[in-house]
Scaffold this active site. Structure first.
Site: not given
Length: 677
Positions: A420-421, A542-543, A546, A579
Site C-alpha cells: 500500500g505504501h 484506507k485512512d 485522516q 496495513s
C-alpha cells in the site's frame, strides 16, 4: 531651494580647484578678504562656503566654522544642499584628519560630456564623492589624456576613472586604458562604489558581461515552436507542469535519494536526510497563481516555495500558457507589468510568450511591437511577479528564468512499509518529478495504553524496499527529538509546545474512541509539510478520516499544496486492506478479518441497486461481521463534507466506514458511495 553661495577671496584661483557637480547649483562670488564679514553674511544666508588656498570653510548659522579638504567639496556640498546640519552631525559624517574634515575615502574622477551634465544627479550616492572635468563633445574623448590627468592627482581614486556621455558610463583602468567596462545608470552605484572601495576590478564586470550574454532570451518568434521540458522532451498540449524559477548561479544538484507511497495507516512521517533536503529545496521558487488583486485584475502571480500547475495550448501557431482554463497575460496599461490569468485568448499586446535561452531554459517575454521584449526577465520575490527589463535586474537582482519541471511529491509514513505504501510512492513518482518519503513513528498520535512501543520499526528493510523501486527519491527519517524539540509524551496533559487541532472533524468516528489521535496526526503532518515543502502530498483512502481532516487543515492554514487520495490497496485474494498492523494478526485472525470488507461490498451492491437509506448498508456490514464474530467498534454512514452522520446517501455521496478489533489489533476500512475523492 535657495542657491548656495561660495565666497572667493582675491588670493584664491577658482580655476585651479577641482570642479564638482554641485558647482552647477551654487553661485560663486568674488570678495575682498580684508572687508569680508562672516557674521554679516549669516544675516543673509543660513549657510555658505568660503574658499581658502588649501581648504574651504563651511559656515552654518549658529555653528562654528568647519574647515574641509577640497577633495571632499562635492560630497559636503551635496549633503548640505538638502539641509544644513549641526556641527555634531557634521563632525560625525566628516571626521577630522590633520585639522581638516572630509570622508574617509577618496573621490572618483569623472569626465563628463558637458551637453549631458544635467543628467547627473546631485545628492546621489554615486556622484556625491567625486571630482569632475567636462568635455564639449565625444570627439574630445581621449582616454590617454584622461588617464594622465588622474595620474597627476593625489586627491582622487588612482586606479580607475569614469567617462560619461549620453548617460552611458564607462569605467576605465588608469594603468591600462584598453581595459574598460560600459554600464547604464541602473548599475552605476554598485560598480563605481565597488571599484572605489577595491571590492571589484573592471575585469570582474567584463567576465560577468560574458556570463550574462548567453542568458538573454531570443527576441524572435520561432517557427514551429515546440514546448519541451528541461530534458528536451516534447510537452504535449494539456500536459500539466510546474514552472520552476531558477536563480542564477544555483547549483543544479540532482535529487539523490528515494521515496514514494504511503497507505497512511493513521500514520505520518518525513522524507529525506537534512542534507538531501537542503540540496533539493535550496534556491528554488515556483510560479504561483495567487488570489491577490490589484485595482484592475483579480489574479497576480507570485514566487513561492510551492507553485501552481500550468499547461500549454497551441492556437494559430501561438503557444499560450494556461492555468485552470485561464490564459496568462500582461496588461500594458498597468504601471507595473505583472503577470495575470484571465479568460479568453489575450490580444496581441497583452500576450505572454515563451522563449528558449541559449543555455536551454525558457524565459517568458511580453509583447513589444513586432517582436517580444529582448531583455524582459521574470523578476520574482515573495509577492507579485513582474517583468523587469532593467540592467539592474539582469545583473544584481538574481534575474530569473522559468524552466519546465514537475513538482515535489510527499508520502508520509510510519514505516513498516507494505504494498500500500509502495503504491502511494508509485503514484507520487508518476505525478511529480521529485519524491520525498518520510518514515517517522509519531508518538503524539498514540495514547498511553496504545501500542507505541510495539509498533514495528523496520527502517533498514523499508529503505531497501524503496531502493528496489528504481526511482530517485529522498527518505526523511528524523529522530523524535528533531520533530519534538521540547520532548513529547503520549499523555496530552503532559505535552508541551505547539500542536494543531482540526475541530469539528476530529471528534467523531476514529476520534470517538481515540480522542488524542487527530491532534497528533495534524501536528506532525503540519511539521512535515513545513520541512519537505511538497506540491502534492499523497495519502491512502484506507485512512479516509485522516484524509478529510488533513484537507481541512491544508485549507484552513493555507498550505500551498494539494492532497491526493489514492485508492486503498487490498490483499488480492481476501480483499483485506493492507496495513502495517496486519503483522500482528494470527493466521486465524487473518482469515476472519476480511468479513468486514465483504460487508462493505454488500453495502455497495445495495447502493448500486437503489438503496440509499443508512439502515441497509450498516446492517449489511454488521451481518457479515457477525458471521466471523468480529468485535465491531463502530460502523457509520458519513457526509464527505464534514464527516457528520447522515441518514441516507445524498447527492454529494457518503462514506461508509468502520473499525473493529481482532484481539489486541485494531483495524479500519471504508468505501465511498456515490462520489470519488
Amino acid at each position: 531651494m535657495a542657491t548656495a553661495r561660495v565666497f572667493v577671496p582675491e588670493y584664491v584661483n577658482v580655476d585651479a580647484i577641482d570642479k564638482c557637480f554641485c558647482d552647477r547649483f551654487v553661485t560663486f562670488e568674488q570678495v575682498d578678504s580684508s572687508t569680508f564679514s562672516a557674521e554679516g553674511k549669516h544675516a543673509e544666508h543660513v549657510g555658505f562656503y568660503y574658499l581658502e588656498k588649501d581648504h574651504f570653510v563651511v559656515h552654518g548659522r549658529g555653528c562654528e566654522p568647519l574647515k574641509c579638504r577640497y577633495s571632499s567639496r562635492n560630497l559636503v556640498m551635496s549633503t548640505l544642499r538638502w539641509g544644513w546640519i549641526n556641527a555634531t552631525q557634521f563632525k560625525s559624517k566628516f571626521p577630522e584628519v590633520d585639522g581638516l574634515h572630509g570622508p574617509t575615502g577618496l573621490p572618483m574622477h569623472y569626465f563628463v560630456n558637458l551637453q549631458n551634465a544635467n543628467c547627473l544627479e546631485s545628492a546621489n550616492a554615486t556622484e556625491d564623492n567625486t571630482i569632475v572635468e567636462y568635455f564639449d563633445n565625444d570627439d574630445e574623448i581621449d582616454l590617454a589624456k584622461f588617464a594622465s590627468i588622474v595620474k597627476s592627482k593625489t586627491t582622487c581614486v588612482a586606479n580607475y576613472f569614469i567617462v560619461n556621455s549620453e548617460n552611458v558610463y564607462t569605467a576605465v583602468e588608469t594603468s591600462n586604458i584598453e581595459n574598460t567596462c560600459k554600464f547604464s545608470s541602473a548599475l552605476k552605484y554598485t560598480i563605481i562604489s565597488s571599484l572605489a572601495n577595491g571590492e571589484a576590478t573592471i575585469q570582474t564586470y567584463i567576465d560577468e558581461d560574458k556570463y550574462l550574454a548567453c542568458k538573454r532570451p531570443n527576441p524572435k518568434r520561432l517557427p514551429d515552436f515546440t514546448l519541451r521540458d528541461a530534458d528536451g522532451n516534447e510537452v504535449a498540449d494539456g500536459v500539466e507542469f510546474a514552472l520552476e524559477i531558477v536563480r542564477d548561479k544555483e547549483s543544479d544538484s540532482e535529487l539523490d535519494s528515494n521515496s514514494e507511497y504511503d497507505d497512511n495507516d493513521e500514520e505520518d512521517g518525513n522524507g529525506g536526510s537534512e542534507n538531501t533536503l537542503a540540496k533539493l529545496f535550496a534556491c528554488k521558487d515556483w510560479l504561483e497563481v495567487g488570489n491577490y488583486t490589484d485595482d484592475t485584475h483579480d489574479y497576480l502571480f507570485g514566487a513561492v516555495d510551492n507553485g501552481s500547475f500550468f499547461y500549454a495550448e497551441m492556437a494559430d501557431g501561438i503557444v499560450y500558457l494556461k492555468h485552470e482554463g485561464d490564459y496568462l497575460f500582461s496588461d500594458p496599461k498597468t504601471e507595473i507589468p505583472n503577470i495575470y490569468a484571465g479568460a479568453g485568448h489575450p490580444p496581441k499586446e497583452h500576450r505572454i510568450q515563451i522563449h528558449y535561452t541559449t543555455d536551454g531554459y525558457i524565459s517568458l517575454t511580453r509583447w513589444a511591437g513586432d517582436c517580444y521584449c529582448v531583455c524582459d526577465w521574470i523578476k520574482a520575490s515573495y509577492g507579485a511577479v513582474s517583468f523587469d527589463p532593467s540592467e539592474w535586474t539582469l545583473r544584481w537582482r538574481d534575474p530569473m528564468k522559468l524552466r519546465i519541471g514537475k513538482a515535489v511529491g510527499f508520502v508520509p509514513t510510519m514505516g513498516a512499509l507494505h504494498a500500500g505504501h509502495l503504491n502511494l510512492v508509485a503514484a507520487a513518482a508518476e505525478q511529480t518529478e521529485s519524491v520525498v518519503v518520510s518514515i517517522f513513528v509519531n508518538p503524539a498520535q498514540f495514547a498511553p495504553h496504545e501500542d507505541l512501543d510495539q509498533y514495528p520499526r523496520t527502517l533498514g528493510d523499508d529503505v531497501r524496499k524503496l531502493s528496489e523501486l528504481g526511482r530517485p527519491m529522498a527518505v526523511f527519517a528524523p529522530p523524535v527529538s528533531e520533530m519534538y524539540p521540547r520532548g513529547i509524551s503520549t499523555n496530552i496533559a503532559e505535552q508541551r509546545g505547539t500542536f494543531v487541532e482540526v475541530r469539528g472533524m476530529s471528534e467523531m468516528l476514529e476520534g470517538g474512541t481515540r480522542p488524542h489521535f487527530f491532534r497528533g496526526v495534524a501536528t506532525v503532518v503540519a511539521k512535515l509539510f513545513h520541512i519537505t515543502m511538497p506540491d502534492i502530498a499523497f495519502f491512502g483512502q484506507k485512512d479516509i478520516q485522516q484524509c478529510c481532516v488533513l484537507r481541512a487543515m491544508v485549507q484552513d492554514l493555507h498550505f500551498p499544496l494539494k492532497i491526493k487520495v489514492v485508492p486503498t490497496v487490498r490483499d488480492p485474494h481476501t480483499g483485506l486492506a493492507l496495513s502495517s498492523r496486519n503483522v500482528y494478526l494470527t493466521n486465524e485472525q487473518r482469515a476472519r478479518a476480511p468479513a468486514f470488507y465483504r460487508g462493505l461490498c454488500r453495502a455497495r451492491d445495495l447502493f448500486a441497486s437503489g438503496a440509499v437509506a443508512r439502515d441497509e448498508p450498516l446492517a449489511a456490514v454488521r451481518d457479515e461481521a457477525a458471521k466471523e464474530q468480529l468485535d465491531i467498534e463502530y460502523v457509520c454512514l458519513s457526509s464527505p463534507d464534514d464527516l457528520g452522520e447522515v441518514q441516507e446517501v445524498g447527492s454529494s455521496g457518503a462514506i461508509l466506514s468502520g473499525a473493529w478489533r481482532m484481539g489486541a489489533t485494531r483495524l479500519i476500512d471504508n468505501i465511498l458511495l456515490g462520489f470519488e475523492l
